[in-house]
Design an enzyme around this catalytic site. Structure first.
Site, PDB file in Angstrom:
ATOM      1  N   LYS A 199       0.731  -1.135  -0.030  1.00 10.04           N
ATOM      2  CA  LYS A 199      -0.051   0.045   0.040  1.00 10.04           C
ATOM      3  C   LYS A 199       1.042   1.548   0.016  1.00 10.04           C
ATOM      4  O   LYS A 199       1.325   1.724   1.031  1.00 10.04           O
ATOM      5  CB  LYS A 199      -0.846   0.087   1.261  1.00 10.04           C
ATOM      6  CG  LYS A 199      -2.125   0.833   0.979  1.00 10.04           C
ATOM      7  CD  LYS A 199      -1.647   2.231   1.606  1.00 10.04           C
ATOM      8  CE  LYS A 199      -2.542   3.316   1.695  1.00 10.04           C
ATOM      9  NZ  LYS A 199      -2.083   4.690   1.702  1.00 10.04           N
TER      10      LYS A 199
ATOM     11  N   GLU B 125       9.170   1.876  10.986  1.00  4.50           N
ATOM     12  CA  GLU B 125      10.348   2.971  10.584  1.00  4.50           C
ATOM     13  C   GLU B 125       9.725   4.224  10.427  1.00  4.50           C
ATOM     14  O   GLU B 125       8.832   4.849   9.687  1.00  4.50           O
ATOM     15  CB  GLU B 125      10.891   2.730   8.978  1.00  4.50           C
ATOM     16  CG  GLU B 125      12.387   3.212   9.147  1.00  4.50           C
ATOM     17  CD  GLU B 125      12.397   4.485   8.522  1.00  4.50           C
ATOM     18  OE1 GLU B 125      12.430   5.673   9.084  1.00  4.50           O
ATOM     19  OE2 GLU B 125      11.991   4.548   7.249  1.00  4.50           O
TER      20      GLU B 125
ATOM     21  N   CYS C 144      13.237  11.178   6.879  1.00  3.75           N
ATOM     22  CA  CYS C 144      13.193  10.838   8.289  1.00  3.75           C
ATOM     23  C   CYS C 144      14.836  11.161   8.791  1.00  3.75           C
ATOM     24  O   CYS C 144      14.936  11.240  10.283  1.00  3.75           O
ATOM     25  CB  CYS C 144      12.742   9.520   8.507  1.00  3.75           C
ATOM     26  SG  CYS C 144      13.605   8.051   7.532  1.00  3.75           S
TER      27      CYS C 144
ATOM     28  N   GLU D 220       9.159  17.005  14.195  1.00  2.00           N
ATOM     29  CA  GLU D 220       9.782  16.822  12.849  1.00  2.00           C
ATOM     30  C   GLU D 220       9.102  17.765  12.088  1.00  2.00           C
ATOM     31  O   GLU D 220       7.953  17.737  11.975  1.00  2.00           O
ATOM     32  CB  GLU D 220       9.696  15.288  12.556  1.00  2.00           C
ATOM     33  CG  GLU D 220      10.145  14.967  11.338  1.00  2.00           C
ATOM     34  CD  GLU D 220       9.965  13.470  10.859  1.00  2.00           C
ATOM     35  OE1 GLU D 220      11.144  12.859  10.271  1.00  2.00           O
ATOM     36  OE2 GLU D 220       8.889  12.925  11.222  1.00  2.00           O
TER      37      GLU D 220
END
Length: 490
Positions: free
Chosen positions: A173, A247, A281, A382
């Site tokens: 997906k 992750e 990331c 973030e």
């Protein structure tokens, strides 16, 4: 271009199939139509993967799995330029990086293809004589792979390559913000000759992910994305006791000590945050700089940031592309406004980029804040954009304390010419990946993953195979002795 779903080795379109647009973030044009999978189509994909696992893939030798994976890698590498153009068109990342990532993905499939026929178990000596005990490694079964929009092909290879090598079948997906290259990749699966149903692709919004994760016919979930969504996935999967690899995000400290090679450190800091427009990331979004070299580092970074070339991501001369989608653009601009309001000093950028060729694109100027405090939102959340926070520190102890004062633990960078210091700090920082005198480097042989809100489990390296495998122990008593626990002994 109007796409179909890839289910059971067939390109599937329902009679009332819904679609959503793929929008080019550079010119805001709709350039493809992507299917919104229904719940029934998701069930079909899981059923196809389950049937392929039980009837074909679990019975396929590691040698054959590796052969098919190598063939798929050949197809991807031969078509890397076209795939790079598609990915750049989908998410705005510069073509020089997307093309490199296509070759890195091909490397991943070859790496794990070489491991597919070497998944040995073990023989264990026991205390009792004449008892044979051994363990076998077995594939978990059907794995759901959920990828993010910033690097679709690279992120997929981190998951799909070890899953296939381990003997799992998969349902993929991709993010609804960048689905096209994943659907195109399914053509390579088809051309390589994989058994039908080994690889399935269903596209759509968050509902598709929920249907997949909540299915009791799924044996493994691997997700790349935000901590918030990761928590929801872990919670949903936990109800079925489905193992999960996560992750997630990062707020990585990139630490420059006064002993560093300043020229190299400046380049590393730039690459760490403005490469991929900061949409990674592992972005080194917190730059910790020791006070004696603080001003010179800030000065050089500001000068270099102002010279970064923005433009059409498909132009090889462009150095930084767009934000990938409108919601992300709006979020990053909001954080920039908040940073200025919190008292950080804006040293470069901070606005929507303008100029010839940039009028329609989701461009943000390379942005640098100086005199940032580690308690500010700029240093805590973030951002996932081209925004660098530069934070001063006094000594090694304060750098370590500041680096670890975060909810995240994915990556860290250390710039020093003092070997003892490099070893001390690399041991002390709470990060799953630590770079010394480099940043954003990767290798398929090296494990990747983080601590705390950055998730758990590892991708890349041979360790990643264990994420898709389980173990069966077999104990055989060939002594001929009777071991009756209820026998009365004199």
């Amino acid at each position: 271009m109007k796409y179909s779903l890839f289910i059971g080795g067939e390109w599937v379109t329902g009679p009332d199939q819904e679609y959503f647009p793929a929008v080019n973030p550079y010119n805001q044009e709709i350039w493809a139509e992507v299917p919104q999978a229904s719940e029934n189509q998701v069930i079909q994909a899981i059923d196809a993967a389950r049937d392929a696992f039980e009837t074909a893939w679990s019975k396929t030798s590691g040698l054959e799995r590796g052969r098919l994976m190598n063939r798929m890698a050949d197809l991807l590498e031969a078509d890397a330029q076209r795939m790079a153009v598609l990915e750049t068109t989908d998410n705005g990342k510069v073509i020089r990086e997307t093309k490199t990532q296509m070759h890195m993905a091909a490397r991943a499939y070859r790496f794990y293809a070489g491991a597919a026929d070497k998944l040995s178990g073990g023989l264990f000596p026991l205390d009792k004589p004449n008892v044979l005990d051994y363990a076998k490694k077995l594939p978990l079964g059907v794995a759901v792979l959920v990828t993010a929009w910033n690097s679709p092909m690279a992120l997929l290879s981190n998951k799909l390559a070890p899953a296939l090598a381990a003997g799992c079948t998969v349902v993929i997906k991709p993010s609804e913000h960048a689905s096209v290259t994943t659907l195109e990749f399914a053509k390579f699966v088809e051309q390589a000759g994989f058994p039908k149903g080994v690889v399935n692709v269903v596209t759509g919004d968050h509902r598709v992910g929920q249907w997949l994760v909540n299915s009791r016919r799924v044996d493994k979930v691997s997700f790349t994305g935000s901590p918030g969504v990761g928590r929801k996935i872990a919670s949903d999967a936990g109800r079925n006791l489905t193992p999960v690899t996560l992750e997630l995000g990062g707020k990585s400290p990139n630490i420059i000590f006064e002993s560093a090679d300043i020229d190299k450190a400046v380049v590393g800091a730039l690459a760490g945050i403005f490469g991929a427009t900061g949409q990674t990331c592992i972005a080194g979004s917190r730059l910790l700089v020791q006070e004696p070299v603080y001003d010179i580092i800030v000065e050089r970074l500001v000068a270099r940031a102002k010279g970064i070339v923005l433009g059409n991501p498909l132009d090889p001369g462009t150095e930084m592309g767009t934000l990938a989608n409108q919601p992300q653009f709006d979020r990053v601009m909001g954080v920039i406004r908040q940073g200025a309001g919190d008292g950080a000093v804006l040293a470069a950028g901070g606005k929507r980029a303008g100029g010839v060729g940039l009028e329609k694109g989701l461009f943000i100027e390379p942005t640098i804040f100086r005199d940032v405090e580690n308690t500010m939102t700029l240093a805590r959340e973030e951002i996932f954009g081209p925004v660098l926070s530069i934070i001063p520190f006094k000594d090694e102890a304060s750098a370590i304390q500041m680096a670890n004062d975060t909810d995240y633990g994915l990556a860290a960078g250390i710039w020093t010419t003092d070997l003892n210091q490099a070893l001390r700090v690399s041991d002390a920082v709470h990060a799953g990946c630590v770079w010394v005198n480099t940043y954003r480097a990767s290798a398929m042989q090296a494990p990747f993953g983080g601590f705390k809100d950055s998730g758990f489990g590892r991708e890349r390296s041979l360790w990643a195979l264990d994420e898709y495998m389980t173990y069966k122990n077999v104990m055989i008593d060939f002594s001929g002795e009777e071991r009756d626990p209820f026998a009365i002994r004199g």
